[in-house]
Design a protein around this motif. Structure first.
Motif, mmCIF file in Angstrom:
data_model
loop_
_atom_site.group_PDB
_atom_site.id
_atom_site.type_symbol
_atom_site.label_atom_id
_atom_site.label_comp_id
_atom_site.label_asym_id
_atom_site.label_seq_id
_atom_site.Cartn_x
_atom_site.Cartn_y
_atom_site.Cartn_z
ATOM 1 N N ALA A 156 55.299 4.581 74.344
ATOM 2 C CA ALA A 156 55.941 4.717 75.653
ATOM 3 C C ALA A 156 56.816 3.508 75.944
ATOM 4 O O ALA A 156 57.926 3.636 76.481
ATOM 5 C CB ALA A 156 54.889 4.885 76.740
ATOM 6 N N ALA A 167 57.601 1.673 81.031
ATOM 7 C CA ALA A 167 56.385 2.483 80.958
ATOM 8 C C ALA A 167 55.542 2.151 82.195
ATOM 9 O O ALA A 167 55.643 1.046 82.757
ATOM 10 C CB ALA A 167 55.615 2.164 79.681
ATOM 11 N N TYR A 185 55.061 7.186 80.095
ATOM 12 C CA TYR A 185 56.450 7.025 80.533
ATOM 13 C C TYR A 185 56.794 8.206 81.409
ATOM 14 O O TYR A 185 57.002 9.331 80.923
ATOM 15 C CB TYR A 185 57.400 6.950 79.332
#
Length: 402
Positions: free
Chosen positions: A369, A350, A73
């Motif tokens: 993420a 992400a 991320y």
């Protein structure tokens, strides 16, 4: 002027003044190095250009290594820079409920082919660089601190960007001090600084057309980075994108495949240098405002606000919140995102979930993420967000989380 529409920015940048636009011959990098108490800084045309130069210099030192490990991320520009440098991306999942890379996942991702690891100081919060340094050292990889959103942040009293081998900041719009687009490279290692300077001289051309474009954009930023002007520069494009059902475009996550390289001209340097005198006071004001509001939000059950870790002092362009689940987060955004209050999202997905990055980002199983992307939102921390408006935002969050 009462009754005219207003738009608050999603991140707090230092507003420019008419006096900042006067020309001069100031060395912006030297002025900021003095403020931050760092070794000499190198000015680039963007934070992403700074990352691209760093990757090319480090790859020249370790040509057999070609993999860059990044948080799953992070800004899509990171993936674009890695690809433009001719390198491969390897994603590292996050710690559960946090923006730092998971230490076990990072240890697995760092191998003999790893050139560099990129811990990221997200939304002005200071990342756990020490873990990244320790893990990278075991595989012989470099560490590049992505401090694009953290100009002025400190860890143990020193500027971020100095614990790794290389660090970089952004001077883009909304990133504290801005020259519309710009970046800064730093390193505690004199040999690396020399290599980075040499690479800048060799690889970065003078492109008057690009500099003229950035100069015009900087004039636009100076004129429109106010609640009235942002209605046109930010609010209307945001709402058009949302009507199209395109949140990626709404937050500015869509970028071209190739990033321009050019040199920053004297006038934009002078503008940044003129404004830089106000930067320490501006950051201190944002910190005071944010700390009061962090305490306000902490009283809401189920809401986590990311604050400074012990020994760190981040910057506060926005408040980064994690809500109990995606449904709750989306309920808040449905009421606030397009209302001109500075409530937004940091990055929409992400990295593996951006369709336009499919040729640059490998598929990866990164559940933490993805959960982080689904549960977080931001509240701008600009000086125009008054307590009454903030209380209105907090009330919406509290009702959604209850």
């Amino acid at each position: 002027m009462r009754g005219l529409p207003r738009e608050l920015p999603p991140t707090a940048g230092l507003p420019l003044r008419l006096a900042d636009l006067r020309p001069g011959r100031a060395n912006l990098a030297a002025i900021l190095a003095g403020q931050l108490q760092t070794p000499p800084l190198q000015l680039t045309c963007s934070g992403t250009a700074a990352l691209l130069l760093a990757l090319r210099v480090l790859h020249a030192r370790q040509p057999r290594r070609s993999v860059v490990v990044v948080p799953a991320y992070t800004c899509p520009l990171v993936a674009i820079a890695v690809h433009q440098a001719g390198l491969q991306l390897r994603l590292c999942d996050l710690r559960p409920g946090h923006f730092d890379m998971d230490p076990q996942a990072l240890a697995t991702a760092c191998r003999e082919d790893t050139l560099a690891v990129l811990p990221t100081h997200l939304a002005g919060r200071v990342a756990d660089v020490d873990t990244a340094v320790a893990v990278a050292a075991r595989s012989g990889a470099f560490v590049i601190e992505d401090a694009a959103q953290a100009l002025g942040a400190r860890s143990d009293g020193a500027s971020v960007g100095l614990r790794g081998d290389v660090g970089f900041f952004s001077l883009a719009a909304g990133k504290g001090l801005s020259i519309f687009e710009g970046g800064l490279l730093l390193s505690r290692d004199a040999s690396l600084r020399e290599s980075l300077r040499d690479a800048g001289e060799r690889l970065v051309p003078r492109r008057p057309a690009w500099e003229a474009r950035r100069s015009a954009e900087l004039l636009g930023l100076a004129a429109l980075y106010r609640p009235r002007g942002l209605v046109f520069a930010y609010g209307r494009p945001l709402r058009r994108a949302m009507r199209r059902g395109d949140p990626v475009d709404a937050v500015g996550d869509a970028f071209p495949a190739t990033l321009p390289l050019h040199r920053v001209g004297r006038w934009r340097q002078a503008v940044g240098a003129n404004a830089a005198a106000r930067l320490p006071g501006f950051l201190a004001m944002l910190r005071r405002q944010a700390q009061a509001r962090v305490e306000w939000l902490r009283a809401i059950a189920g809401v986590e606000v990311f604050d400074d870790a012990p020994g760190t002092q981040g910057t506060w362009p926005c408040l980064l919140l994690q809500l109990p689940d995606e449904r709750c987060r989306d309920q808040v955004l449905a009421q606030l995102w397009t209302r001109g209050l500075g409530v937004s999202r940091l990055f929409i997905h992400a990295l593996p979930d951006y369709a336009y990055l499919a040729d640059r980002v490998p598929p990866a199983y990164v559940p933490n993420a993805r959960a982080f992307a689904q549960r977080t939102l931001t509240i701008g921390n600009s000086p125009w967000l008054d307590d009454a408006t903030f209380e209105r935002i907090a009330s919406v969050i509290e009702r959604a989380a209850s």
